[in-house]
Write a protein that holds these residues in place. Structure first.
Motif: not given
Length: 323
Positions: A121-129, A144-150
């Protein structure tokens, strides 16, 4: 002990992702497994141990054990076929740190098969600077999009026009959590030219997306073809495209393609082929001899043997208990 090197997710030599597979004769200590993996120096070494009519499976990079590896699971399946433990069309269940994993040989070939992997599963997040700055320096544009994941991987979606295939390694510039695994992906451009680096199709199916994977924190500067990464992102592409089967192309310097199919269980079935590069024997020294190194070569160099002990047996049997 028998050992092979399978180039997974490729049907030709010197492509795809190489994985060594070692068939153990008894449980071995983690230190011994790590020493052998470090000597073999593949992105992953898979260790198989027969258990109760099935197989226990563990994966090691040159520097650490990992909880999941797709290409080395495919390599383990094809290795069992090579050693005549499986026939075309047969299925097997591997007991692993990620739970039981089903795999099956193609009914028409023992050089192709499928593996069922958890997605995570993908977890939406803010891309680090610092990641945004890195992408700009490498002319990949804003994410365009950034995710973290388990699973521990970070995932970035780039513009379709981003020059992903031509990107030189960014492993040395990744720090902190990003070094544990960074997936860069983008949609296959509609007018993509057919070439060796980015073909238009895989297994006669059109390519839907391209991907690169960097994991210096796991001892892998760049993984050529990463089954666990495709299993992670495939559900997103399936949702975007409105179909249960998508095709990814990993445009590394040892490229390969993966067909990904959604299962009702929530897992992703990956289809792929593999090429046997070499077949050999792992020679072990007696426990009384030096325990400082491990090696395997065509000339029959010895690998140091750490004797099996109750603790190492327990570590292996924990895989069976978790099934």
């Amino acid at each position: 002990m028998q050992a092979v090197l399978i180039e997974a997710f490729s049907d030709r030599s010197c492509a795809g992702n190489g994985a060594a597979v070692v068939l153990l004769d008894q449980p071995r200590t983690e230190a011994w497994l790590q020493a052998v993996a470090g000597s073999l120096r593949q992105s992953e070494t898979a260790f198989l141990l027969p258990h109760d009519g099935g197989w226990l499976l563990r994966w090691f990079t040159p520097s650490c054990e990992v909880p999941l590896c797709g290409h080395a699971t495919l390599a383990a399946l094809l290795a069992l076929a090579h050693w005549r433990h499986l026939a075309a069309g047969q299925a097997v269940r591997f007991l692993t740190r990620s739970g039981p994993l089903q795999a099956r040989l193609d009914p028409d070939s023992t050089q192709r098969g499928s593996i069922d992997l958890p997605s995570g599963g993908l977890l939406p997040a803010e891309a680090p600077a610092d990641l945004r700055a890195l992408l700009q320096r490498r002319r990949l544009g804003d994410p365009l999009r950034f995710w973290t994941s388990a699973l521990g991987y970070a995932v970035v979606l780039l513009e379709p026009q981003a020059p992903l295939a031509g990107l030189s390694s960014i492993a040395a510039e990744l720090q902190g959590d990003l070094a544990r695994g960074l997936v860069l992906m983008k949609a296959q451009p509609a007018a993509a030219a057919v070439s060796e680096s980015v073909p238009a199709s895989v297994a006669d199916l059109p390519v839907d997306y391209q991907l690169r994977f960097f994991a210096p924190g796991l001892g892998i500067a760049e993984d050529p073809v990463t089954g666990s990464a495709h299993a992670l992102v495939a559900p997103w592409w399936q949702d975007q495209l409105g179909r249960s089967r998508v095709v990814g192309w990993q445009c590394s310097d040892r490229p390969g393609g993966v067909v990904c199919e959604a299962l009702s269980s929530g897992k992703i079935r990956l289809f792929g082929s593999g090429h046997l590069l070499w077949d050999g024997t792992l020679h072990t020294q007696s426990p009384a001899e030096s325990a400082s190194s491990a090696s395997l070569s065509a000339s029959g160099d010895d690998a140091t043997e750490a004797p099996s002990d109750p603790d190492s047996a327990c570590a292996w049997l924990e895989l069976a208990a978790a099934a």
